[in-house]
Design an enzyme around this catalytic site. Structure first.
Site, PDB file in Angstrom:
ATOM      1  N   GLY A 122      27.267  15.038  18.977  1.00  0.00           N
ATOM      2  CA  GLY A 122      28.207  14.058  18.449  1.00  0.00           C
ATOM      3  C   GLY A 122      29.587  14.673  18.326  1.00  0.00           C
ATOM      4  N   GLY A 125      35.914  12.058  17.441  1.00  0.00           N
ATOM      5  CA  GLY A 125      37.323  12.348  17.653  1.00  0.00           C
ATOM      6  C   GLY A 125      37.649  13.791  17.933  1.00  0.00           C
ATOM      7  N   ASP A 146      28.336  14.450  23.711  1.00  0.00           N
ATOM      8  CA  ASP A 146      28.500  13.070  23.287  1.00  0.00           C
ATOM      9  C   ASP A 146      28.235  12.158  24.477  1.00  0.00           C
ATOM     10  OD1 ASP A 146      30.181  11.876  20.593  1.00  0.00           O
ATOM     11  OD2 ASP A 146      29.813  10.497  22.256  1.00  0.00           O
ATOM     12  N   HIS A 191      22.183   9.195  15.268  1.00  0.00           N
ATOM     13  CA  HIS A 191      21.489   8.946  13.994  1.00  0.00           C
ATOM     14  C   HIS A 191      20.383   7.905  14.153  1.00  0.00           C
ATOM     15  CE1 HIS A 191      24.852  11.202  12.602  1.00  0.00           C
ATOM     16  NE2 HIS A 191      25.700  10.207  12.710  1.00  0.00           N
ATOM     17  N   GLU A 216      21.889  15.567  10.212  1.00  0.00           N
ATOM     18  CA  GLU A 216      22.649  14.970   9.113  1.00  0.00           C
ATOM     19  C   GLU A 216      22.770  13.462   9.264  1.00  0.00           C
ATOM     20  OE1 GLU A 216      27.346  15.337  10.041  1.00  0.00           O
ATOM     21  OE2 GLU A 216      26.361  17.227   9.558  1.00  0.00           O
TER      22      GLU A 216
END
Length: 292
Positions: A122, A125, A146, A191, A216
């Site tokens: 991930g 930005g 990503d 996620h 996370e």
């Protein structure tokens, strides 16, 4: 307006939208609450197969009077420099829950200033890669992956970026080979309940002994649009984590192991709010004695 009277087609559309664009959750929540006139205390009645995770994450905004750094320091009695590094990040967007900062420092501090190989799933930005570069130092090999091809724009700024899916084992293997191995994996990717175990099973065996694997934003385990749900059998905590705990204790039952590619080298699992940390170490057969 009774929330039960909402046309199912609307809910299906919202559910489809959030499944493919989960970052729109706050905006969709605001729309359902404000524009459709549904009271917050009645949103819980939107249930069933078309339920969307109407949890207002804006309620968790930080104390604006304290500011980002002091909000972290005061709430978690944190003295490390990662709070400052995070709060002063400029140029590339990074989004973190504040309680993650002390946890990162707890687990990552032994690796600072060393030739660490760090992979983040991930990129978004690119701000997190920038943060990790400043935290770990110039010796660290830092990669991010990503699915969004636009993330290639931040390649080479603070780390290397490769475009591909976290549920593609061949792609993951190619990235690890390019890195020359990996010491820490931080899954901050989709996620989604379908993707997290694929990445874990593909990458954990590649983590070096003494390394770490962190997952996370696991609050998504409770949201239908991420494939989870409260007490759902697909919820990460109800499925993967339970299997890992059972595997850790396989010496004491006869059901065997469910995820041996992870469990055979994972003697410790740490569960925090929305973060699970897996340690990579040899697992020893238990032994006991009686001393008199």
């Amino acid at each position: 307006m009774n929330p039960k009277s909402i046309d199912v087609t609307i809910l299906e559309s919202l559910n489809h939208l959030l499944t493919n664009h989960p970052h729109l959750l706050p905006a969709v929540y605001d729309m359902v609450h404000s524009q459709l006139g549904l009271p917050r205390d009645q949103l819980r009645w939107i249930t069933g197969a078309n339920r969307i995770p109407l949890v207002d994450i804006m309620q968790f905004d930080y104390d604006r009077q304290l500011g980002v750094e002091m909000d972290i320091r005061s709430k978690y009695h944190y003295q490390g420099d990662l709070a400052q590094i995070y709060a002063n990040n400029r140029g590339h967007k990074v989004h973190k829950w504040h309680h993650y900062i002390p946890l990162y420092d707890r687990y990552f501090s032994p690796y600072r200033g060393k030739p660490l190989r760090f992979l983040e799933i991930g990129v978004s930005g690119g701000g997190s890669l920038q943060m990790w570069r400043q935290y770990f130092g110039p010796q660290a090999v830092i990669y991010g992956i990503d699915l969004n091809p636009e993330c290639a724009a931040v390649n080479g700024i603070a780390g290397q970026v490769r475009i591909g899916s976290q549920d593609d084992p061949a792609f993951l293997a190619s990235v690890i080979a390019e890195m020359g191995g990996v010491d820490i994996v931080l899954d901050d990717g989709s996620h989604h309940m379908d993707h997290i175990p694929v990445s874990l099973k593909a990458l954990f065996p590649a983590v070096s002994m003494g390394g770490l694997y962190l997952i996370e934003d696991l609050h998504t385990s409770y949201w239908d649009t991420f494939g989870g749900g409260y007490r759902s059998p697909h919820n990460f905590f109800s499925s993967v984590l339970q299997d890992l705990i059972d595997d850790m204790h396989h010496w004491y039952h006869i059901e065997g192991q469910k995820i041996p590619e992870v469990s055979n080298f994972c003697p410790a699992i740490h569960v925090h709010d929305s973060i699970v940390v897996l340690e990579k170490q040899p697992v020893q057969r238990p032994s006991r004695s009686i001393i008199a």
